[in-house]
Design a protein around this motif. Structure first.
Motif, PDB file in Angstrom:
ATOM      1  N   GLY A 361     -13.948 -48.146 -54.948  1.00 14.55           N
ATOM      2  CA  GLY A 361     -13.324 -47.577 -56.138  1.00 14.55           C
ATOM      3  C   GLY A 361     -14.254 -47.646 -57.336  1.00 14.55           C
ATOM      4  O   GLY A 361     -15.434 -47.958 -57.193  1.00 14.55           O
ATOM      5  N   LYS A 362     -13.680 -47.391 -58.532  1.00 18.27           N
ATOM      6  CA  LYS A 362     -14.543 -47.337 -59.725  1.00 18.27           C
ATOM      7  C   LYS A 362     -15.119 -48.705 -60.106  1.00 18.27           C
ATOM      8  O   LYS A 362     -16.130 -48.778 -60.781  1.00 18.27           O
ATOM      9  N   ASP A 363     -14.491 -49.790 -59.642  1.00 15.60           N
ATOM     10  CA  ASP A 363     -15.037 -51.123 -59.915  1.00 15.60           C
ATOM     11  C   ASP A 363     -16.060 -51.565 -58.870  1.00 15.60           C
ATOM     12  O   ASP A 363     -16.530 -52.698 -58.901  1.00 15.60           O
ATOM     13  N   GLY A 364     -16.383 -50.675 -57.961  1.00 16.21           N
ATOM     14  CA  GLY A 364     -17.333 -51.027 -56.916  1.00 16.21           C
ATOM     15  C   GLY A 364     -16.686 -51.951 -55.897  1.00 16.21           C
ATOM     16  O   GLY A 364     -15.468 -52.133 -55.875  1.00 16.21           O
ATOM     17  N   GLN A 365     -17.506 -52.499 -55.030  1.00 13.62           N
ATOM     18  CA  GLN A 365     -16.991 -53.510 -54.111  1.00 13.62           C
ATOM     19  C   GLN A 365     -18.039 -54.593 -53.946  1.00 13.62           C
ATOM     20  O   GLN A 365     -19.138 -54.501 -54.492  1.00 13.62           O
ATOM     21  N   GLY A 366     -17.674 -55.642 -53.225  1.00 14.31           N
ATOM     22  CA  GLY A 366     -18.624 -56.728 -53.007  1.00 14.31           C
ATOM     23  C   GLY A 366     -19.771 -56.299 -52.110  1.00 14.31           C
ATOM     24  O   GLY A 366     -19.799 -55.186 -51.593  1.00 14.31           O
TER      25      GLY A 366
END
Ligand SMILES: [Fe+2]
Length: 429
Positions: A361-366
């Motif tokens: 998503g827009k917050d990226g991922q780990g």
């Protein structure tokens, strides 16, 4: 009568002399620093000779020629002015004798920089042991890629056991992969502790003499200027090969989070514009296989000092070997402690569409960390195996990884030595 016999003997002697002097190819050919428009074809002969390459898109008409008159045994020939993402058949030899061209002997240029073409990459770790597992892993990949060949090959270090010597590279690496892959697959390697023979000085190991790395930003990465570490843009993926063994003249190692390599890595990741990033190197930040990241200082320091960079620049996948097993973590952030400190509620950052199917998503991922170190060596288990952070672990089967990467989709398969896909995950962006 006597005169005729002498003449015949003289002729036979001359033939022997010519044959004896005809150079024999004793290594290669193998492909290095392949870019969208060029590549290096290397091979070795038993005695010095000139170098000649014939090259062409049509196997029966190799109309491009490159000649080098220098008398050498290490032949390093650059072919240039090629078209991107094209297959060029080639033959090699000297000014007098050329090898026969074949369907399996070709150079496929890299995609044009920025190209959205899908690419397939084969990642292999800890392989050059000469073991039955090494040969089975090779066979499984030949079979898995029969209908869609890899475009590039990345190595995670410990390429030739036990000390990365010339003869070990020959018997345990070149002799094994020559026909299936060396002559037609673009290789972007990384070194391991065994390639350095347990030392930390890059002027010593054969690794640095055998391979020609693209260190000048030939494929769009930030120039490193040194063969220990470099990066390349391949289709939509930024591949970064770094060196966990190198001790710089200043005495610093990458794992300290300081020094030239660390600074280059930071600048390179910052400059990247491609949607996908794989960073690969030898010693993993997390493992409980044949090595223990809770107790071994290089691995612990890597996790504490370098992993924050991977998070900061949203690296998708960190690939390592060293531990002779397969381990794949959740997408993670902020887990820099020992195994027991992992807490899924704090450290997993992922939006999962289905099991093993992530949507960023827009917050990226780990960052997903994979140990893929059973390409030849196999086995090992430390206390607390499997790791708490691991989604899938396997220390019983050897294997290696195939990635298919396009603009919005990243698909990974871990193919076991028996040819089964034992781990599979997808990331969408
Ligand atoms: Fe190792």
């Amino acid at each position: 009568m006597m005169h005729t016999m002498l003449k015949t003997l003289g002729f036979v002697f001359l033939c022997h002399l010519i044959l004896a002097q005809s150079p024999q190819i004793i290594r290669g050919p193998y492909l290095q620093s392949v870019t969208p428009n060029s590549g290096i074809i290397r091979w070795r002969t038993d005695i010095p000779s000139s170098s000649q390459v014939f090259l062409g898109e049509n196997l029966s008409n190799l109309q491009l020629k490159v000649i080098d008159n220098q008398q050498v045994t290490e032949h390093v020939v650059t072919v240039s002015h090629l078209k991107p993402n094209k297959k060029y058949f080639y033959s090699i030899g000297d000014l007098k004798n050329m090898s026969t061209a074949s369907e399996n002997r070709y150079l496929k240029t890299a995609p044009a920089l920025g190209s959205k073409a899908s690419v397939r990459i084969w990642a292999l770790g800890d392989f050059g042991s000469g073991s039955a597992n090494q040969k089975a892993v090779l066979k499984s990949i030949v079979s898995f890629t029969e209908t869609k060949r890899p475009d590039a090959w990345i190595w995670l270090g410990d390429n030739a056991y036990s000390n990365g010597k010339e003869e070990e590279y020959q018997a345990r690496v070149f002799d094994i992969y020559q026909n299936d892959f060396f002559q037609n697959l673009n290789l972007y390697p990384a070194p391991g502790n065994h390639d350095y023979g347990g030392k930390h000085d890059p002027s010593l190991p054969p690794y640095f003499k055998i391979f020609s790395m693209p260190v000048n930003g030939e494929l769009g990465g930030l120039p490193s200027g040194v063969p220990s570490y470099y990066s390349v843009n391949y289709g939509q993926v930024h591949l970064v090969s770094i060196d966990t063994e190198l001790i710089e003249p200043s005495g610093l190692q990458l794992v300290s989070g300081k020094g030239l390599q660390y600074e280059w890595l930071e600048r390179d990741l910052k400059a990247n514009k491609l949607p996908w990033v794989i960073v690969y190197f030898h010693k993993p930040p997390y493992s409980k296989g044949s090595h223990d990241s809770d107790t071994e200082s290089d691995m612990k320091l890597m996790r504490e000092n370098v992993n924050p960079l991977f998070e900061k620049f949203k690296v998708d996948l960190v690939l390592a070997g060293h531990s002779h097993v397969y381990e794949r973590t959740h997408p993670m952030r902020g887990h820099f402690g020992i195994n027991s400190s992992f807490d899924a509620s704090k450290h997993v950052f992922a939006n999962t569409k289905a099991p093993n199917h992530y949507v960023v998503g827009k917050d990226g991922q780990g960052v997903i960390y994979v140990v893929n170190g059973s390409g030849g060596q196999l086995g090992g288990q430390k206390a607390e195996w499997p790791m708490k952070s691991s989604v899938y672990s396997n220390n019983k089967d050897g294997g290696s990884m195939i990635f298919d990467i396009s603009q919005h989709r990243f698909e990974a398969h871990w193919v076991s030595s028996a040819g089964d896909v034992k781990d599979h995950f997808i990331i969408e962006k």
